[in-house]
Design an enzyme around this catalytic site. Structure first.
Site, mmCIF file in Angstrom:
data_model
loop_
_atom_site.group_PDB
_atom_site.id
_atom_site.type_symbol
_atom_site.label_atom_id
_atom_site.label_comp_id
_atom_site.label_asym_id
_atom_site.label_seq_id
_atom_site.Cartn_x
_atom_site.Cartn_y
_atom_site.Cartn_z
ATOM 1 N N CYS A 69 -1.173 -2.678 0.125
ATOM 2 C CA CYS A 69 -0.335 -1.915 1.050
ATOM 3 C C CYS A 69 1.118 -2.391 0.969
ATOM 4 O O CYS A 69 1.436 -3.504 1.381
ATOM 5 C CB CYS A 69 -0.885 -2.082 2.468
ATOM 6 S SG CYS A 69 0.169 -1.455 3.784
ATOM 7 N N CYS A 72 2.700 -3.347 4.286
ATOM 8 C CA CYS A 72 2.122 -4.614 4.758
ATOM 9 C C CYS A 72 2.844 -5.794 4.120
ATOM 10 O O CYS A 72 3.209 -6.758 4.803
ATOM 11 C CB CYS A 72 0.632 -4.697 4.422
ATOM 12 S SG CYS A 72 -0.401 -3.483 5.238
#
Length: 148
Positions: A69, A72
């Site tokens: 991600c 993230c």
């Protein structure tokens, strides 16, 4: 207010009782000796996550993330900055939802990154999406009534 609070060691999973007056003095785990309130982001496994979210009596902010991600990974340094800024009032940790997919299913996580603030065995608030450190700090202060 009680004289002591429970904290789960992120390293060994042992529950520790720490005097409130000693939270800023770098308390250590009675079992493994690692520091409990470092300001660093701890990497949790499923067992330690479940124990800490159930028993910790100091606000615990968990970042639910995955290595693939982009947002993230982009937020990780900001999350760490917020952890340092609130190091004497809250603990910061993360759990990899790719390694532990059951946590996403159990908590109804539909998107990452997602921050969940836990306190005294219950979910207090959620904050979705990548955020700068200042927004993360404000979220924690508001949701847990934490002073800086």
């Amino acid at each position: 207010m009680t004289d002591a609070v429970k904290l789960t060691c992120a390293t060994c999973g042992q529950t520790n009782r720490v005097p409130v007056a000693k939270l800023t003095a770098g308390p250590k785990c009675g079992s493994c000796g690692d520091r409990l309130m470092t300001g660093n982001v701890a990497e949790l496994d499923m067992r330690t996550h479940d124990k800490a979210t159930r028993t910790d009596e100091v606000p615990l902010v968990v970042d639910y993330w995955a290595p693939w991600c982009g947002p993230c990974r982009m937020m990780a340094p900001e999350f760490a900055k917020a952890g340092k800024a609130l190091s004497s009032n809250a603990r910061f940790a993360k759990i990899n939802t790719e390694d532990f997919p059951g946590v996403s299913q159990r908590l109804g996580i539909r998107g990452i990154p997602l921050l969940i603030l836990w306190h005294k065995g219950r979910e207090v608030a959620r904050l979705a999406g990548a955020r700068p450190a200042g927004e993360i700090e404000a979220f924690v202060r508001k949701a847990a009534a934490v002073r800086s």
